[in-house]
Design an enzyme around this catalytic site. Structure first.
Site, PDB file in Angstrom:
ATOM      1  CD  GLN A  95     -13.481  15.173  -3.089  1.00  0.00           C
ATOM      2  OE1 GLN A  95     -14.066  14.949  -2.021  1.00  0.00           O
ATOM      3  NE2 GLN A  95     -13.288  16.393  -3.532  1.00  0.00           N
ATOM      4  CB  SER A  98      -6.166  17.414  -3.195  1.00  0.00           C
ATOM      5  OG  SER A  98      -7.275  18.194  -2.843  1.00  0.00           O
ATOM      6  CD  GLU A 150     -22.165  15.511  -0.632  1.00  0.00           C
ATOM      7  OE1 GLU A 150     -21.764  15.158   0.478  1.00  0.00           O
ATOM      8  OE2 GLU A 150     -23.131  14.969  -1.191  1.00  0.00           O
ATOM      9  CB  SER A 209      -5.713  27.476   2.747  1.00  0.00           C
ATOM     10  OG  SER A 209      -5.509  28.509   1.791  1.00  0.00           O
ATOM     11  CD  GLU A 253      -3.497  31.110   4.805  1.00  0.00           C
ATOM     12  OE1 GLU A 253      -2.963  31.223   5.912  1.00  0.00           O
ATOM     13  OE2 GLU A 253      -4.077  30.062   4.432  1.00  0.00           O
TER      14      GLU A 253
END
Length: 396
Positions: free
Chosen positions: A128, A131, A246, A376, A378
């Site tokens: 994938q 990122s 997924e 994340s 956060e």
């Protein structure tokens, strides 16, 4: 606690459990999402992937002409994921499944005929390529570009945290094709041959001592025009659509927490404190009981979210709340396990004095990754606060 207990899913669960017991690879599975460590493990993972597809336990939701199962119940995907996790067997690489859903819904017939059979057979491993160093949780900020040049797309940029990138034959790539469009609108999706000139993969050595993630660099990589999946500018839609397909990750996470708790109890029986098993101490038993309550609460949260999704009533809070609860609890349990083992808790796999074979030291080092990968903690808290609870947005 199992999803679907006491329902017709139980008969299916028994079938899956027996299949996994007789077909799963024999190599050791470590904590988290990991890559094969050598060519032999890679071959076993490919064989295992092919077996799962051939039995209809993976890809059951594909169109029948590409191997799908008529009348497939999507809830079975949760059961398959749970049973693989319960057997401590490796999960098939997710890149191929994500790419398959993108191709099924947006790809051309030529692309489907070319790629889907080799995903099912385990011959082609996918990674994938989403990122980037400055585009992780905020993926839409990605900077890798794909510029049209005649009958080709020229790709330049960098990806990171690419699981299985060093083994993959193909990559499911997101790249910016329109720099003038709003950031969510100017992204396109591609099927990228990882062996093309200009593709450089650099494995990253991690705290765990293994290399599961990679950096991937693109230097004037030329893709044929038919490598584009869907239409230019559809990349954000395609990525989110394939990710939504997924569904078994929630069940896997719950089972891993349950098994981690059982392992933690076993550890408390094994190690001694003040000359007696740690499990005999009131404070240890109270801590373990607290963890068990949290594990059960996480399971209820996950199963309730699945039921809402099944009924078409999914909420924006469901996925981030489940992911946040799992990742933070998993980290705290691993931290406690290492502290419970005392000085021996820092010893790694292979050391004869390592507690539980070094399992907890590996789990502790990997646990932090779960609080970052997939958004994340956060970011999850911001989503819950801003989108679900309607609280004021964090100052940007």
């Amino acid at each position: 606690m199992e999803f679907g207990a006491g329902t017709p899913l139980e008969e299916f669960r028994g079938q899956v459990r027996a299949f996994v017991a007789s077909h799963a690879p024999g190599y050791k599975v470590r904590a988290g999402v990991r890559s094969p460590e050598n060519a032999a493990e890679l071959k076993e993972l490919q064989r295992w992937t092919a077996d799962l597809y051939a039995a209809g336990y993976l890809g059951a939701d594909w169109p029948e002409e590409y191997g799908g199962v008529p009348g497939h119940d999507p809830l079975r995907e949760f059961v398959v994921g749970e049973e693989i996790a319960r057997a401590r067997a490796p999960m098939p690489a997710s890149g191929g499944s994500l790419a398959a859903h993108a191709l099924i819904q947006f790809g051309t017939e030529k692309q489907k005929r070319r790629y889907l059979p080799r995903i099912r057979s385990g011959e082609d491993l996918w990674c994938q390529l989403f990122s980037e160093p400055d585009a992780g949780s905020d993926l839409a900020s990605l900077r890798t570009t794909a510029v049209r040049d005649g009958d080709e797309w020229v790709v330049n940029g960098q990806k990171v945290w690419t699981t299985n990138g060093h083994w993959a034959r193909y990559g499911y790539l997101l790249a910016r094709t329109d720099p003038d469009a709003p950031k969510h609108k100017g992204i396109s999706a591609f099927a990228l041959d990882m062996r093309l000139p200009g593709v450089q993969v650099r494995p990253l050595r991690e705290l765990t001592g293994t290399s599961d993630f990679n950096e991937v660099f693109f230097d004037d990589v030329r893709l044929p025009a038919d490598a584009l999946i869907g239409e230019p500018g559809q990349g954000w839609l395609i990525a989110n659509t394939s990710l939504a397909e997924e569904r078994n990750g929630v069940g896997v996470s719950v089972v891993r927490l349950q098994m981690a708790w059982e392992d933690l109890v076993a550890l408390a029986r094994e190690v001694t404190m003040d000359g007696r098993p740690a499990l005999e101490r009131d404070d240890v038993r109270q801590r373990l009981a607290g963890f068990r309550a949290e594990v059960d609460a996480c399971a209820l949260l996950a199963h309730t979210s699945m039921a809402r999704w099944r009924a078409g009533r999914a909420r924006v809070i469901d996925a981030p709340a489940t992911k946040l609860t799992f990742s933070e609890l998993n980290l705290r349990m691993a931290e406690y396990a290492v502290s419970l083992a005392g000085a021996l808790g820092v010893l790694t796999e292979g050391d004869p004095d390592a507690v539980a074979g070094g399992r907890w030291q590996d789990a502790y080092l990997y646990a932090r990754a779960y609080t970052i990968a997939g958004g994340s903690s956060e970011i999850m808290r911001n989503i819950i606060a801003e989108r679900a609870l309607g609280l004021p947005r964090e100052p940007r």
